[in-house]
Design a protein around this motif. Structure first.
Motif, PDB file in Angstrom:
ATOM      1  N   ALA A   1       0.824  -1.210   0.000  1.00 31.91           N
ATOM      2  CA  ALA A   1       0.000   0.000   0.000  1.00 31.91           C
ATOM      3  C   ALA A   1       0.857   1.259   0.000  1.00 31.91           C
ATOM      4  N   VAL A   2       1.983   1.229   0.719  1.00 33.27           N
ATOM      5  CA  VAL A   2       2.886   2.377   0.741  1.00 33.27           C
ATOM      6  C   VAL A   2       3.373   2.705  -0.667  1.00 33.27           C
ATOM      7  N   LEU A   3       3.605   1.674  -1.469  1.00 36.94           N
ATOM      8  CA  LEU A   3       4.111   1.870  -2.829  1.00 36.94           C
ATOM      9  C   LEU A   3       2.992   1.932  -3.861  1.00 36.94           C
ATOM     10  N   HIS A   4       1.736   1.961  -3.420  1.00 40.30           N
ATOM     11  CA  HIS A   4       0.575   2.048  -4.316  1.00 40.30           C
ATOM     12  C   HIS A   4       0.541   0.885  -5.297  1.00 40.30           C
ATOM     13  N   GLY A   5       0.822  -0.300  -4.801  1.00 42.85           N
ATOM     14  CA  GLY A   5       0.813  -1.487  -5.638  1.00 42.85           C
ATOM     15  C   GLY A   5      -0.424  -2.338  -5.406  1.00 42.85           C
ATOM     16  N   GLU A   6      -0.369  -3.551  -5.907  1.00 46.53           N
ATOM     17  CA  GLU A   6      -1.471  -4.504  -5.772  1.00 46.53           C
ATOM     18  C   GLU A   6      -0.969  -5.739  -5.040  1.00 46.53           C
ATOM     19  N   PHE A   7      -1.777  -6.242  -4.111  1.00 47.17           N
ATOM     20  CA  PHE A   7      -1.384  -7.394  -3.302  1.00 47.17           C
ATOM     21  C   PHE A   7      -2.530  -8.388  -3.255  1.00 47.17           C
ATOM     22  N   THR A   8      -2.212  -9.658  -3.450  1.00 44.24           N
ATOM     23  CA  THR A   8      -3.206 -10.724  -3.318  1.00 44.24           C
ATOM     24  C   THR A   8      -2.571 -11.876  -2.562  1.00 44.24           C
ATOM     25  N   ALA A   9      -3.407 -12.571  -1.792  1.00 44.53           N
ATOM     26  CA  ALA A   9      -2.943 -13.747  -1.049  1.00 44.53           C
ATOM     27  C   ALA A   9      -4.129 -14.668  -0.846  1.00 44.53           C
ATOM     28  N   GLY A  10      -3.938 -15.953  -1.092  1.00 47.94           N
ATOM     29  CA  GLY A  10      -5.028 -16.894  -0.914  1.00 47.94           C
ATOM     30  C   GLY A  10      -4.637 -18.285  -1.346  1.00 47.94           C
ATOM     31  N   PRO A  11      -5.494 -19.263  -1.086  1.00 46.81           N
ATOM     32  CA  PRO A  11      -5.210 -20.649  -1.463  1.00 46.81           C
ATOM     33  C   PRO A  11      -5.138 -20.804  -2.978  1.00 46.81           C
ATOM     34  N   ARG A  12      -4.293 -21.713  -3.432  1.00 51.19           N
ATOM     35  CA  ARG A  12      -4.190 -22.040  -4.850  1.00 51.19           C
ATOM     36  C   ARG A  12      -5.263 -23.056  -5.215  1.00 51.19           C
ATOM     37  N   PRO A  13      -5.763 -23.039  -6.451  1.00 55.07           N
ATOM     38  CA  PRO A  13      -6.794 -24.002  -6.860  1.00 55.07           C
ATOM     39  C   PRO A  13      -6.357 -25.455  -6.676  1.00 55.07           C
ATOM     40  N   GLY A  14      -5.094 -25.746  -6.943  1.00 56.00           N
ATOM     41  CA  GLY A  14      -4.628 -27.124  -6.828  1.00 56.00           C
ATOM     42  C   GLY A  14      -4.082 -27.480  -5.466  1.00 56.00           C
ATOM     43  N   GLY A  15      -4.266 -26.604  -4.472  1.00 61.75           N
ATOM     44  CA  GLY A  15      -3.724 -26.850  -3.138  1.00 61.75           C
ATOM     45  C   GLY A  15      -2.547 -25.947  -2.861  1.00 61.75           C
ATOM     46  N   GLY A  16      -2.306 -25.674  -1.615  1.00 65.49           N
ATOM     47  CA  GLY A  16      -1.222 -24.786  -1.241  1.00 65.49           C
ATOM     48  C   GLY A  16      -1.696 -23.345  -1.139  1.00 65.49           C
ATOM     49  N   PHE A  17      -0.741 -22.422  -1.145  1.00 65.74           N
ATOM     50  CA  PHE A  17      -1.032 -21.013  -0.919  1.00 65.74           C
ATOM     51  C   PHE A  17      -0.172 -20.178  -1.856  1.00 65.74           C
ATOM     52  N   ARG A  18      -0.674 -19.007  -2.222  1.00 65.90           N
ATOM     53  CA  ARG A  18       0.070 -18.130  -3.142  1.00 65.90           C
ATOM     54  C   ARG A  18      -0.027 -16.688  -2.668  1.00 65.90           C
ATOM     55  N   VAL A  19       1.103 -16.016  -2.655  1.00 64.78           N
ATOM     56  CA  VAL A  19       1.183 -14.594  -2.328  1.00 64.78           C
ATOM     57  C   VAL A  19       1.818 -13.895  -3.518  1.00 64.78           C
ATOM     58  N   SER A  20       1.195 -12.829  -3.982  1.00 64.33           N
ATOM     59  CA  SER A  20       1.746 -12.087  -5.119  1.00 64.33           C
ATOM     60  C   SER A  20       1.611 -10.600  -4.868  1.00 64.33           C
ATOM     61  N   ALA A  21       2.557  -9.852  -5.418  1.00 56.76           N
ATOM     62  CA  ALA A  21       2.548  -8.395  -5.286  1.00 56.76           C
ATOM     63  C   ALA A  21       3.049  -7.788  -6.589  1.00 56.76           C
ATOM     64  N   ARG A  22       2.423  -6.679  -6.977  1.00 55.40           N
ATOM     65  CA  ARG A  22       2.827  -5.920  -8.148  1.00 55.40           C
ATOM     66  C   ARG A  22       3.158  -4.506  -7.684  1.00 55.40           C
ATOM     67  N   LEU A  23       4.428  -4.127  -7.867  1.00 57.78           N
ATOM     68  CA  LEU A  23       4.908  -2.844  -7.381  1.00 57.78           C
ATOM     69  C   LEU A  23       5.205  -1.942  -8.573  1.00 57.78           C
ATOM     70  N   PRO A  24       4.528  -0.799  -8.686  1.00 51.22           N
ATOM     71  CA  PRO A  24       4.798   0.110  -9.816  1.00 51.22           C
ATOM     72  C   PRO A  24       6.192   0.709  -9.708  1.00 51.22           C
ATOM     73  N   LEU A  25       6.847   0.831 -10.845  1.00 46.51           N
ATOM     74  CA  LEU A  25       8.192   1.386 -10.896  1.00 46.51           C
ATOM     75  C   LEU A  25       8.131   2.806 -11.401  1.00 46.51           C
ATOM     76  N   PRO A  26       8.841   3.725 -10.743  1.00 50.31           N
ATOM     77  CA  PRO A  26       8.881   5.107 -11.256  1.00 50.31           C
ATOM     78  C   PRO A  26       9.609   5.163 -12.583  1.00 50.31           C
ATOM     79  N   THR A  27       9.242   6.092 -13.414  1.00 52.18           N
ATOM     80  CA  THR A  27       9.865   6.227 -14.733  1.00 52.18           C
ATOM     81  C   THR A  27      11.337   6.584 -14.577  1.00 52.18           C
ATOM     82  N   GLY A  28      12.149   5.834 -15.293  1.00 52.37           N
ATOM     83  CA  GLY A  28      13.596   6.107 -15.253  1.00 52.37           C
ATOM     84  C   GLY A  28      14.249   5.677 -13.970  1.00 52.37           C
ATOM     85  N   ALA A  29      13.666   4.665 -13.277  1.00 53.82           N
ATOM     86  CA  ALA A  29      14.249   4.211 -12.009  1.00 53.82           C
ATOM     87  C   ALA A  29      15.605   3.592 -12.242  1.00 53.82           C
ATOM     88  N   THR A  30      16.544   3.902 -11.387  1.00 53.26           N
ATOM     89  CA  THR A  30      17.889   3.320 -11.450  1.00 53.26           C
ATOM     90  C   THR A  30      18.366   3.085 -10.051  1.00 53.26           C
TER      91      THR A  30
END
Length: 441
Positions: free
Chosen positions: A410-439
């Motif tokens: 949330a601090v980086l204004h990204g997207e976060f999901t977490a939950g069980p996988r369809p085939g069993g187990g668990f999955r955590v994923s995050a998408r973090l936006p990158l500033p233009t010209g990041a180095t």
């Protein structure tokens, strides 16, 4: 990182189901009292003239229909359900030849009083209790006016059970309300704690950047007259470090201002996907992937300010704890700002920690996707418990780590999901936006 086990059978029975079971149990008890059982010279209660006649049986069937109808409405329309159950109790008493409404015919009403007091507004619960006690008093008053005998002691005992059921429901409601208030307070403290941790890490990042700026400035001052090209390069490094540090501070301050209600009222927060919403779950200090306790938000064996470059080291330490970690990098790695690099690593680290402590899995996969130049995507998934592989913390996950990860995203204004996988187990994923010209430096 494990799915919540299914609720026991008793918890899956609806309140209406309990009311229906209470009515049927009361009817069975009533029939047994009026039947001579083996070993008895006679039935404990005289069945009465109407009880064995066709009209008496019809009234009992009608009463049962009213009770079942009330039970079906208990969850959706509790007030109407109580009316049906009270009517069923009165109708059932007619063929029994009793001097007061028996406890067996009022048992389902007690269940309804408990449910209404536990789940409904206090005003509705108070009306339900008054209505129930009023029916008991009205039944005795009608018999008195008709010149029939009454049993005050039996009716007082039935009224007492109704009051006790109502009090138990009120106690349950108050307990839930207190637990909810506590949970909200802990959640607020959780967010504050995680933000303080992020702020400490940002302080370390800024201190590191300022150190680089000071070194480069000193080098430029010494060689500006003799080596202008080297001085120009040092000034470029200073500009890059300053811009990155300023961008990170702006992201941090913008996120931390949302904790101030006055700031929120003055300036609405930027809309983000629902998956970035802060949860009201608890948060705590989690152990590192090696099972050691964190000290100053760091883990022994890792760099002081780790980034995605330290994933292989994290995988090695996690392997020593008994869980194999496969690191997949998709696309060509791109330079990342220090705060995003650190946050991405912390998300992976916390997810891997949850696998070790809670999932019961013997392996997990970490995926870092650099294909999108505007978004950094990270994901951690496991295939669920493996027989014979013990968890560090048996039982379902506490949810502490997920709150911290959501807060970082949330601090980086990204997207976060977490939950069980369809085939069993668990999955955590995050998408973090990158500033233009990041180095990175």
């Amino acid at each position: 990182m494990s799915a919540t086990p299914s609720a026991p059978f008793l918890r899956r029975v609806t309140p209406g189901g309990w009311a229906a079971l209470a009515w049927l149990a009361g009817m069975l008890f009533t029939a047994l009292q009026r039947t001579r059982l083996p070993g008895q010279e006679s039935a404990e209660v005289f069945p009465g003239v109407v009880f064995l006649r066709w009209d008496g049986i019809v009234m009992l069937v009608v009463a049962t229909g009213l009770a079942l109808r009330g039970s079906a409405l208990l969850t959706r329309r509790p007030t109407a359900a109580l009316v049906y159950l009270l009517a069923a109790a009165i109708v059932a008493c007619t063929p029994l030849g009793v001097m007061a409404i028996p406890f067996a015919q009022y048992l389902s009403v007690d269940v309804a009083l408990y449910v209404i007091a536990a789940t409904g507004p206090p005003r509705e619960a108070n009306r339900a209790l008054r209505r129930s006690l009023g029916v008991l008093a009205g039944y005795l008053a009608v018999r008195l006016l008709a010149g029939w005998n009454i049993s005050t002691a039996v009716e007082l005992a039935v009224a007492l059970t109704a009051v006790v059921a109502w009090l138990l429901g009120r106690s349950e409601r108050q307990t839930k309300a207190h637990a909810e208030q506590t949970r909200v307070r802990v959640a607020e403290q959780a967010v504050t704690t995680e933000r303080l941790r992020i702020a400490r890490e940002m302080h370390d990042t800024v201190a590191h950047s300022i150190g680089i700026v000071a070194l480069q400035a000193g080098a430029a001052r010494r060689v500006i007259a003799t080596q202008p090209e080297a001085a120009r390069q040092a000034l470029a490094e200073i500009e890059t470090a300053s811009r990155e540090t300023l961008a990170g501070l702006r992201r941090m301050v913008g996120a931390l201002r949302t904790a101030d209600p006055e700031a929120e009222a003055e300036e609405p927060p930027e809309e983000a996907p629902t998956t970035t919403g802060r949860t009201t779950a608890d948060i705590g200090r989690t152990a590192a992937a090696t099972g050691r306790t964190e000290t100053s938000a760091e883990v022994r064996g890792l760099p002081e300010m780790p980034g995605l470059a330290a994933l292989d080291r994290l995988a090695e330490l996690t392997g020593n704890a008994g869980v194999r970690v496969a690191v997949r990098r998709v696309g060509a790695p791109c330079p990342l700002p220090p705060d995003i690099d650190l946050s991405a690593f912390r998300i992976v680290q916390e997810s891997v920690t949850n696998v070790v402590r809670h999932s019961g899995a013997d392996s997990c996969t970490v995926t870092v996707d650099h294909r999108d130049p505007e978004v950094l995507a990270v994901a951690v998934e496991d295939r669920g418990p493996v027989p014979g592989h013990a968890r560090v913390s048996p039982g379902p996950g506490s949810g502490y780590g997920l709150t911290g990860m959501r807060e970082r995203v949330a601090v980086l204004h990204g997207e976060f999901t977490a939950g069980p996988r369809p085939g069993g187990g668990f999955r955590v994923s995050a998408r973090l936006p990158l500033p233009t010209g990041a180095t990175t430096r």
